[in-house]
Design a protein around this motif. Sequence first.
Motif, short mmCIF file in Angstrom:
data_model
loop_
_atom_site.label_atom_id
_atom_site.label_comp_id
_atom_site.label_asym_id
_atom_site.label_seq_id
_atom_site.Cartn_x
_atom_site.Cartn_y
_atom_site.Cartn_z
N THR A 124 0.83 -1.21 0.00
CA THR A 124 0.00 0.00 0.00
C THR A 124 0.86 1.26 0.00
O THR A 124 0.61 2.19 -0.76
CB THR A 124 -0.94 0.00 1.23
N LYS A 125 1.89 1.26 0.85
CA LYS A 125 2.82 2.40 0.90
C LYS A 125 3.55 2.57 -0.43
O LYS A 125 3.80 3.70 -0.86
CB LYS A 125 3.84 2.21 2.03
N SER A 126 3.91 1.47 -1.06
CA SER A 126 4.64 1.56 -2.33
C SER A 126 3.74 2.14 -3.43
O SER A 126 4.21 2.92 -4.27
CB SER A 126 5.21 0.20 -2.74
N ILE A 127 2.46 1.80 -3.41
CA ILE A 127 1.51 2.35 -4.38
C ILE A 127 1.31 3.85 -4.13
O ILE A 127 1.25 4.64 -5.08
CB ILE A 127 0.16 1.58 -4.32
N ASP A 128 1.25 4.24 -2.86
CA ASP A 128 1.16 5.67 -2.53
C ASP A 128 2.39 6.41 -3.06
O ASP A 128 2.28 7.54 -3.56
CB ASP A 128 1.06 5.88 -1.01
N PHE A 129 3.55 5.77 -2.95
CA PHE A 129 4.78 6.38 -3.45
C PHE A 129 4.73 6.55 -4.97
O PHE A 129 5.16 7.58 -5.50
CB PHE A 129 6.01 5.56 -3.03
N VAL A 130 4.19 5.57 -5.67
CA VAL A 130 4.05 5.67 -7.13
C VAL A 130 3.21 6.90 -7.48
O VAL A 130 3.59 7.69 -8.36
CB VAL A 130 3.42 4.38 -7.73
N ASP A 131 2.08 7.07 -6.79
CA ASP A 131 1.23 8.24 -7.04
C ASP A 131 2.01 9.53 -6.85
O ASP A 131 1.91 10.46 -7.65
CB ASP A 131 0.03 8.24 -6.08
N SER A 169 6.51 -1.67 -6.29
CA SER A 169 5.19 -2.30 -6.10
C SER A 169 5.07 -3.61 -6.86
O SER A 169 4.54 -4.60 -6.33
CB SER A 169 4.08 -1.35 -6.57
N LEU A 170 5.53 -3.61 -8.10
CA LEU A 170 5.43 -4.82 -8.92
C LEU A 170 6.16 -5.99 -8.29
O LEU A 170 5.65 -7.12 -8.28
CB LEU A 170 5.98 -4.56 -10.33
N ASN A 171 7.35 -5.75 -7.77
CA ASN A 171 8.14 -6.84 -7.19
C ASN A 171 7.55 -7.34 -5.87
O ASN A 171 7.60 -8.54 -5.59
CB ASN A 171 9.61 -6.43 -7.03
N ILE A 172 6.97 -6.44 -5.09
CA ILE A 172 6.29 -6.87 -3.86
C ILE A 172 5.11 -7.77 -4.22
O ILE A 172 4.95 -8.85 -3.66
CB ILE A 172 5.84 -5.66 -3.03
N ALA A 173 4.33 -7.33 -5.19
CA ALA A 173 3.16 -8.11 -5.61
C ALA A 173 3.57 -9.45 -6.23
O ALA A 173 3.03 -10.50 -5.87
CB ALA A 173 2.32 -7.30 -6.60
N GLU A 174 4.52 -9.40 -7.14
CA GLU A 174 4.92 -10.61 -7.85
C GLU A 174 5.52 -11.65 -6.92
O GLU A 174 5.21 -12.84 -7.02
CB GLU A 174 5.94 -10.25 -8.94
N GLY A 175 6.34 -11.21 -5.99
CA GLY A 175 6.99 -12.16 -5.09
C GLY A 175 6.09 -12.71 -4.01
O GLY A 175 6.35 -13.80 -3.48
N SER A 176 5.03 -12.00 -3.68
CA SER A 176 4.19 -12.39 -2.54
C SER A 176 3.49 -13.73 -2.71
O SER A 176 3.15 -14.39 -1.73
CB SER A 176 3.14 -11.31 -2.27
N SER A 177 3.29 -14.16 -3.93
CA SER A 177 2.58 -15.43 -4.16
C SER A 177 3.53 -16.62 -4.27
O SER A 177 3.09 -17.74 -4.48
CB SER A 177 1.73 -15.33 -5.42
N ASP A 178 4.81 -16.36 -4.11
CA ASP A 178 5.81 -17.41 -4.25
C ASP A 178 6.25 -17.93 -2.88
O ASP A 178 5.71 -17.52 -1.85
CB ASP A 178 7.02 -16.85 -5.03
N GLU A 233 11.24 4.97 4.66
CA GLU A 233 10.18 4.18 5.29
C GLU A 233 9.97 2.87 4.51
O GLU A 233 9.87 1.80 5.12
CB GLU A 233 8.88 4.98 5.34
N LEU A 234 9.89 2.95 3.19
CA LEU A 234 9.73 1.74 2.38
C LEU A 234 10.90 0.78 2.58
O LEU A 234 10.70 -0.43 2.70
CB LEU A 234 9.61 2.10 0.89
#
Length: 124
Positions: free
Chosen positions: A15-22, A51-60, A106-107
């Motif tokens: 969530t924080k990483s997505i906020d950072f993207v914005d 964000s992409l790497n957090i999301a992609e890795g989370s299911s592994d 923070e991230l």
Amino acid sequence: MSEIKFKFEDLKVYTKSIDFVDFVYKVCDAFPKTERYALSSQFTRAAVSISLNIAEGSSDSDKQFNRYLQIALDSVNECVVCSTISKRQNYISKEIDNQIREKLAELSKMITSLQKYLKSKTNH
């Protein structure tokens, strides 16, 4: 109809990483047009990569997730350099650079903490 959520979307670091993207997109909107395909493109791609790497890795597996988190951390560092260059080229103020650095610090802490947690799980 209710919103469909994926597991990684509950991670605070995501969530924080997505906020950072914005935030980065907003900052880069003020860059000169000549930077549209240069520094601003690199900056937004690096921010999105977190964000992409957090999301992609989370299911592994935890080990693989840790590897993706390391890549996300590398992208955090890339964003630090992009911010520094932006400040030195007078595309952003010192205050904006400081805001970016605070968000990245923070991230970085959150990603590192998650890595430590994953490592502690595999060591037990």
